[in-house]
Design an enzyme around this catalytic site. Structure first.
Site, mmCIF file in Angstrom:
data_model
loop_
_atom_site.group_PDB
_atom_site.id
_atom_site.type_symbol
_atom_site.label_atom_id
_atom_site.label_comp_id
_atom_site.label_asym_id
_atom_site.label_seq_id
_atom_site.Cartn_x
_atom_site.Cartn_y
_atom_site.Cartn_z
ATOM 1 N N HIS A 134 0.822 -1.229 0.000
ATOM 2 C CA HIS A 134 0.000 0.000 0.000
ATOM 3 C C HIS A 134 0.851 1.271 0.000
ATOM 4 O O HIS A 134 0.296 2.377 -0.072
ATOM 5 C CB HIS A 134 -0.932 0.029 1.209
ATOM 6 C CG HIS A 134 -1.928 -1.090 1.238
ATOM 7 N ND1 HIS A 134 -2.728 -1.403 0.163
ATOM 8 C CD2 HIS A 134 -2.247 -1.968 2.227
ATOM 9 C CE1 HIS A 134 -3.503 -2.433 0.484
ATOM 10 N NE2 HIS A 134 -3.224 -2.794 1.714
ATOM 11 N N ASP A 171 -2.507 -11.080 -1.713
ATOM 12 C CA ASP A 171 -3.145 -10.515 -0.526
ATOM 13 C C ASP A 171 -4.595 -10.189 -0.878
ATOM 14 O O ASP A 171 -4.918 -9.912 -2.040
ATOM 15 C CB ASP A 171 -2.398 -9.240 -0.134
ATOM 16 C CG ASP A 171 -2.731 -8.736 1.250
ATOM 17 O OD1 ASP A 171 -1.938 -8.971 2.177
ATOM 18 O OD2 ASP A 171 -3.776 -8.080 1.402
ATOM 19 N N HIS A 173 -6.196 -7.592 -0.183
ATOM 20 C CA HIS A 173 -6.328 -6.166 -0.479
ATOM 21 C C HIS A 173 -5.499 -5.821 -1.719
ATOM 22 O O HIS A 173 -4.383 -6.315 -1.867
ATOM 23 C CB HIS A 173 -5.857 -5.324 0.709
ATOM 24 C CG HIS A 173 -6.552 -5.668 1.990
ATOM 25 N ND1 HIS A 173 -5.964 -6.453 2.966
ATOM 26 C CD2 HIS A 173 -7.784 -5.361 2.431
ATOM 27 C CE1 HIS A 173 -6.818 -6.600 3.972
ATOM 28 N NE2 HIS A 173 -7.928 -5.941 3.672
ATOM 29 N N ASP A 248 -4.752 -13.108 4.258
ATOM 30 C CA ASP A 248 -5.975 -12.495 4.756
ATOM 31 C C ASP A 248 -7.203 -12.787 3.903
ATOM 32 O O ASP A 248 -8.288 -12.256 4.169
ATOM 33 C CB ASP A 248 -5.797 -10.981 4.955
ATOM 34 C CG ASP A 248 -5.000 -10.313 3.857
ATOM 35 O OD1 ASP A 248 -4.735 -10.953 2.827
ATOM 36 O OD2 ASP A 248 -4.633 -9.136 4.034
#
Length: 324
Positions: A134, A171, A173, A248
């Site tokens: 990120h 991931d 995200h 996740d």
């Protein structure tokens, strides 16, 4: 510039980079599962067989390497402690400790050193941290300060002359920072598998984004991954794979919203290692996200990734060597 190895991949076990500061450099009050780094290390220590996993403590990353992927003014603001409050708040990991800079430089270099080993020796290596996807060029976000994947890719290009680096981000995200840093860069291909209705809510454009609705389970996810990897093997042909192996997407993850099982995540990992094996290219694993409730489910999923990597390394090591 050092040339990468050619021919048969060579490896002896799997080297992993880890430092106690990955956990201790974060304040105990932080809204982030800081203990997971230490717990994954302990899980690997208790589970590993025949000395297949070798741990290494990374040195801090040379600051100039950060400039390959990040704006110098952003780097200097963080390292000098002069970052403004809104920028700090966007990153999270608050309250910050006095060790936050040392932690960040070590954690980022863990991925760079794993990349160096993989390129120079072949096979698979990893960082028991990292995957900080990120972080953008000039700001951090979502617990990510610097983008270790982007820095490692740029160091690989600078020091080893690689022209095709694949960042495979699994991931839950989207790897928005990675996508933004390599926008319009044809030498680094970014692929992100993620939940469509999840952080970050303003998505960037990866070279390939595969979005899933909430509650997607094993079957659809694995079918899409198998198809994408088959296509990539026939088109991009990377010289290096950086695997963001966040767990996740697991069904009990508090921040994930997908519904993958432990068996599904292990099958995911196997598909990625099979992909690297078919192409005969080195692969580097970063830990990525995992926010299970209870956290033990995420710890087991992280441990699984690295145990599977150790098995993959052993298979490479025991396979017939190509003749000179």
């Amino acid at each position: 510039m050092t040339s990468p190895p050619s021919g048969k991949l060579r490896t002896t076990g799997i080297p992993l980079w880890y430092s106690q500061i990955y956990t201790d450099g974060l304040d105990p009050e932080v809204r982030f599962p800081r203990l997971r780094y230490r717990l994954v290390r302990e899980g690997l220590e208790s589970s590993r067989a025949s000395g297949a996993i070798h741990f290494n403590d990374p040195d801090p990353l040379p600051v100039e390497d950060l400039y390959l992927a990040h704006d110098p003014s952003y780097v200097e603001a963080f390292l000098s402690g002069t970052m403004d409050e809104p920028t700090m708040r966007r990153i999270g990991l608050r309250p910050w400790t006095e060790k936050i800079s040392a932690r960040t430089l070590k954690l980022t270099n863990g991925t760079v050193l794993a990349m160096r080993h993989a390129v120079e020796h072949g096979g698979v290596s990893g960082n028991l941290g990292g995957g900080t996807h990120h972080a953008h060029k000039d700001f951090g976000s979502g617990y990510c300060i610097f983008n270790d994947l982007a820095v490692a890719a740029r160091v690989a290009q600078r020091d080893y002359g690689l022209n095709r680096v694949l960042i495979l981000d699994l991931d839950v995200h989207q790897g928005d920072g990675t996508a933004a840093i390599f926008e319009s860069d044809t030498t680094v291909r970014t692929i992100s598998f993620h939940c469509e209705k999840n952080f970050p809510f303003r998505k960037m454009k990866s070279d390939l984004d595969v979005e899933f609705p909430p509650e997607t389970g094993d079957d659809l996810y694995l079918h899409k991954l198998k198809d994408v990897l088959q296509t990539e093997a026939n088109t991009f042909s990377p010289e290096l794979i950086l695997f963001q192996a966040g767990v996740d997407a697991h069904s009990n993850d508090s921040l994930g919203f997908l519904n993958l099982s432990h068996e599904g995540l292990r099958a995911r990992n196997s598909l990625v290692f099979d992909f690297a094996s078919r192409l005969g290219v080195p692969i580097v694993i970063t830990m990525g996200g995992g926010y299970g409730e209870p956290i033990e489910n995420s710890i087991q999923a992280h441990v699984d990734v690295f145990l599977q990597a150790a098995q993959y390394a052993n298979e490479l090591d025991s396979s017939p060597k190509s003749s000179a």
